[in-house]
Design a protein around this motif. Structure first.
Motif, PDB file in Angstrom:
ATOM      1  N   TRP A 243       0.837  -1.206   0.000  1.00  0.00           N
ATOM      2  CA  TRP A 243       0.000   0.000   0.000  1.00  0.00           C
ATOM      3  C   TRP A 243       0.872   1.255   0.000  1.00  0.00           C
ATOM      4  CZ3 TRP A 243      -0.303   3.914   3.630  1.00  0.00           C
ATOM      5  CH2 TRP A 243      -1.360   4.826   3.466  1.00  0.00           C
ATOM      6  N   SER A 328      -6.965  -3.447  -5.126  1.00  0.00           N
ATOM      7  CA  SER A 328      -6.599  -2.808  -3.867  1.00  0.00           C
ATOM      8  C   SER A 328      -6.327  -3.878  -2.819  1.00  0.00           C
ATOM      9  CB  SER A 328      -7.724  -1.883  -3.388  1.00  0.00           C
ATOM     10  OG  SER A 328      -8.872  -2.645  -3.047  1.00  0.00           O
ATOM     11  N   GLY A 383     -12.386  -3.181  -8.175  1.00  0.00           N
ATOM     12  CA  GLY A 383     -11.714  -2.504  -7.089  1.00  0.00           C
ATOM     13  C   GLY A 383     -12.618  -1.692  -6.209  1.00  0.00           C
TER      14      GLY A 383
END
Length: 384
Positions: A243, A328, A383
């Motif tokens: 991330w 994600s 996503g």
């Protein structure tokens, strides 16, 4: 022109702003539309109706489990364990999706890097938890080398990455079937007993890194429910690093390449280099993923074992809401939990309900059915 490129490159926020205006807006409903839909329809639109159905069915399995004779907490522990084993392999999909290389069907290449690291750490005499970290150190350069060659190949055939990746994965596994017999391993815990050479199909990790992560800070609620805290923390660390990387200048450039390569090239981004970096990252995460899987499972499985391991990982991230060009960390977590929960719970509950040993048949039907759903679902608006 060069000054403009430098300004874009030195400011990820500028690159993000221009990227948003350069790509097509997402198909997700607006806030006003969500309010007009009502709570249930809004939830279905944001989370996805198929995922809601799968989640509802999984909850039903948990509710029914105690009534058909299954221990509830044992089933919860099984799902959490399988999630912890597989989450890093699903995370390996994220870099290549972001760079526009598509779903990594060549994941077995990373798995082979991890298997080489694991077997070489045992061959070199490492034991206990140290053998796990030795495997990581050995697997890392192998993954970088194999990932570089893999990335170079994918840069040569842009547009057909997923098809070529499938062949790369299958051919590498078949090639290693020969190499596991020919490589000069001599450890008595790994080679065939009669011949004294060639690796066994299954190698026990007892005395090496069996449960090396799972036992770290493990929380024991009961004999049947032990939370593998170390494994979950290791995944959380890798997920956080991924991330954080995607929010750096390099990560933003990689996302720009996947969203609009023409715009990214005009902004001064080296498209081929970003794609290559994403493939190397994905291959390395695949190597880490198989090491995490092995320490939880307790065995190293060679030869044809990695053959189809890319399919569950691909399916999990798609079920989690990702698409072929957008993913994600939330997609990884949701998809892995739903996929592994279904594969774990459905055969167990159905077996107990109908009192027949059909667990393998049911497992194949459920897992292959979910893979079929994941690979045929629409890819727009992923996503979410």
């Amino acid at each position: 022109m060069s000054e403009k490129k430098d300004n874009n490159l030195n400011s990820p926020s500028k690159l993000n702003d221009e990227l948003r205006s350069a790509i097509t807006p997402a198909a997700a409903p607006s806030a006003l539309q969500m309010r007009e839909m009502g709570p249930l329809r809004a939830l279905a639109a944001s989370f996805g109706l198929p995922r809601l159905i799968i989640t509802g069915f999984l909850l039903l399995m948990f509710i029914v489990a105690p009534f058909v004779g299954n221990d509830f907490w044992k089933q919860v522990a099984n799902v959490i364990n399988r999630f912890s084993w597989n989450a890093v392999l699903v995370l390996a999909m994220v870099p290549m999706i972001h760079s526009g290389c598509g779903l990594n069907f060549g994941l077995p290449l990373g798995i082979i890097s991890g298997l080489l690291g694991a077997t070489m750490s045992i061959e070199l005499g490492f034991t206990g938890v140290g053998s796990f970290f030795a495997a990581i150190l050995i697997a890392t350069p192998i993954a970088i080398v194999l990932g570089s060659g893999y990335g170079w190949l994918l840069n040569r055939i842009k547009g057909g990455e997923m098809m070529i990746a499938t062949y790369v994965g299958f051919s590498s596994v078949s090639f290693m079937c020969m190499m596991w017999l020919l490589l000069p391993y001599h450890s008595p815990t790994m080679v065939w007993g009669f011949a004294g050479k060639g690796l066994r199909t299954t190698i026990s990790l007892e005395g090496f890194y069996d449960k090396a992560l799972a036992n770290f800070l493990a929380i024991k609620f009961s004999d049947d429910f032990i939370l593998p805290t170390g494994t979950l923390l290791f995944f959380a660390l890798l997920a956080f690093l991924m991330w954080a990387f995607l929010h750096t200048k390099t990560g933003t450039a990689m996302t720009a390449v996947g969203s609009n390569p023409t715009f990214a090239r005009a902004a001064g981004v080296n498209v081929d280099r970003m794609r290559l970096l994403s493939v190397i990252l994905s291959t390395w995460l695949g190597a880490m993923g198989i090491l995490v899987y092995e320490q939880g499972f307790g065995f190293i499985q060679l030869y044809n074992a990695p053959f189809y391991m890319a399919l569950p990982a691909v399916s999990a991230i798609l079920i989690g809401g990702a698409s072929v060009n957008k993913a994600s960390i939330a997609n990884v977590v949701i998809g892995t939990f739903l996929f592994q929960g279904m594969v774990t719970m459905t055969p167990t509950v159905m077996n107990s309900a109908i009192h027949m040993d059909m667990s393998e048949v049911i497992r194949v039907i459920v897992s292959q059915g979910m893979i079929l759903y994941a690979l045929t679902r629409k890819t727009e608006g992923g996503g979410r």
